[in-house]
Design a protein around this motif. Sequence first.
Motif, mmCIF file in Angstrom:
data_model
loop_
_atom_site.group_PDB
_atom_site.id
_atom_site.type_symbol
_atom_site.label_atom_id
_atom_site.label_comp_id
_atom_site.label_asym_id
_atom_site.label_seq_id
_atom_site.Cartn_x
_atom_site.Cartn_y
_atom_site.Cartn_z
ATOM 1 N N PRO A 1 19.268 -38.245 22.522
ATOM 2 C CA PRO A 1 19.183 -39.396 21.614
ATOM 3 C C PRO A 1 17.930 -40.230 21.871
ATOM 4 C CG PRO A 1 21.354 -39.211 22.629
ATOM 5 C CD PRO A 1 20.452 -38.281 23.369
ATOM 6 N N ALA B 1 15.261 -38.843 18.068
ATOM 7 C CA ALA B 1 16.071 -37.905 18.839
ATOM 8 C C ALA B 1 15.357 -36.561 18.896
ATOM 9 C CB ALA B 1 17.441 -37.738 18.202
ATOM 10 N N VAL C 1 22.871 -41.260 17.425
ATOM 11 C CA VAL C 1 23.704 -40.069 17.243
ATOM 12 C C VAL C 1 25.123 -40.503 16.891
ATOM 13 C CG1 VAL C 1 24.644 -38.006 18.344
ATOM 14 C CG2 VAL C 1 22.319 -38.761 18.894
#
Length: 679
Positions: free
Chosen positions: A428, A437, A650
């Motif tokens: 991430p 990411a 995420v």
Amino acid sequence: MAEDGITRRDFLDGVAITAAGLAAAAAAPHLTGAEAALASVSQDAPYPPTATGITGQRNKVIRDVMAIDGFPNPRDVHSTKGGPGIHPRHVRDVDDVYDLVVVGAGASGLAAAKWYQDRFGPDSRILLIDPLPDFGGHSHRNEFHIGDTTLLRNGGTVNLDSIGTWNRPAGSLLDIPGSYGQPALDMLAFCGVDPANFPSTSGPGIPSSYGLRTMLLFPRRDFGNDYLVANKTAAQTWTEFLTGTPYSPQAREGIARVFDDETTDWISLRDGPKDDQEKKAILARITYKRYLMDYVGLNEQAASWFQRRSHGLFAAGIHVTQAGDMWALEEDGFAGLNLNSNIFPGIGRTAQQDIQADGGPTRAWPDGNTSLLRLLVSRLIPNAIGDVGGARPTQETILVADADYGQLDKRSNSVRIRLRHTVVDVRPAKGGRHKLAEIVYVPTGGDGRRGQRVRARHVVMACWNRVTARLVDGLPHDQVANLDYARKAPLIYCRVALRNWQAFADAKISSVQPRGNSLFWDSTTLQAGVRFGSVYGPTPNTPDKPALISLTSTPGSLRARSQLESYEEGRKTMLEMSFRDYEDAIVDVLDRSLNVAGGDFDPARDIHAIAVNRWNYGYAYELTSIYDPSLFGPVANQPQVKGRRPYRNVSIANSDSGAFAYTHSAINEAYRAVQELPG
């Protein structure tokens, strides 16, 4: 010759061995069974729905994923210990920066791409990565061509279930508002699916004039000898019917009692007077098997009659399935309790969905929910799904629309689907210069030493929770533990394409249902003459024409102490079986039924192809009140909710995140996951 004398011919990759098949086997003489099947070119067919042999999650996919996920100890069903992982030695950057990378191209992953476009704009650049050779995940299509006949069947998810309940609030202690389920209905509308005006799927089927019927097979390992008994007819009483079975007199009396006694309140008889809620509280704490034995008074043999009743929905036997859920699903033995239809603390989500009045329609395509996801792909990547009759595919014509897999990963697409690649690392964003990411993946089935890396503004993990726990760097330990809590149910949907079904006609058998516990398949059913609207219908459906046999299995363990332990034991059994083992199990049940009842079944002559859709990760695990006390509390305290919270840029989707094993759950969880991404 097989054990029972049936003449059979070797099969490779689901089809009779040809010169090409023999060449594939000769190139790898050390491979047998499933490994040899995977070496055949059919597994890498350019049109994945036509692949045969072991499909679903194939060995090379399982090998890669297990290297990430690890083989958990089946006796420690909540272990958080991971596997060794895959660590490429060389990683090269590819592509430009994406707005979104989705790990997984199943129902949840594809839905996430649509919801992301809705939130962040239709020109968002999106990449979906999946280890399988086809998109759709557990929604998989089996397609067979025999002469000029096309046969279709689902190789995974079956239908859109109880559509009328999707946007209703979940009551009891499942404090889920109706708005949570609205996205799934919105998705149907986006794809042009109208449940109220859905194409007819009735079809002529097999004409009744052939006199086919269901047969019960009592195998010799359980009953001393094989017994093939015609199923009960409406003209028979249960006592009359059971007299013709190999059950003991005591077992026959117990089975008949379950069906015939609709007045005895078995709970009050044993425990004293109880009101409605007290009875339901008892049912929520015991298994269906314990209810039948401890309250209705069945012995072990009688209880075995009902052992597989829970396989279809829970993928586990009645020895680990909650009695209250089985009551809500209208199984037998509860009539005398006089329970009202109100839900109760501890009821499972499937049971709660099923018990609702006016649950609305359930709809299915012949290839299952694959058609829904093809409709979705036709809107996300229009060039990937062809026109039908000069028009874009509809809910009817999508069944016969061609998919061009070469169009899925074109640079010119706003949405790209990259199949046959396994994600091995998700890092991430950390802030500062590291606002993106990083996602690393390797070719599925490769040596794992050479990887590729892409970067993205956002990531949605639309794979299994346990894999997410291994892939996303930096997740808090408690979140990893909650992601690891559940394991999916193992499932096998086997499709056998027949050149003809004359042996079934001569034996007058339409399906075979096992009794006892030694046979591998839960059901074996002939399917012919199925229609869908005006676009599909392999007719005439006479015995000299092609047909399909559908066999299902939910392997588990009679010794298991919980559903999760049964799943782990079943998954181990599934993965240890070679393709030859599956084929032998098919031939075994057909030989013991068709050839005993006057048919002449010869696999070399009658079988055209076999597809074993093996899902070692199948249904999402639904919490059950016997083993999961969190089901009695608010949803916010349940492990799937704690595990799905977003981490940096995420977020986490899939049906695991809802602990609800349905396509509409996967779609709803994708919507939530996209809304949780940072702006």
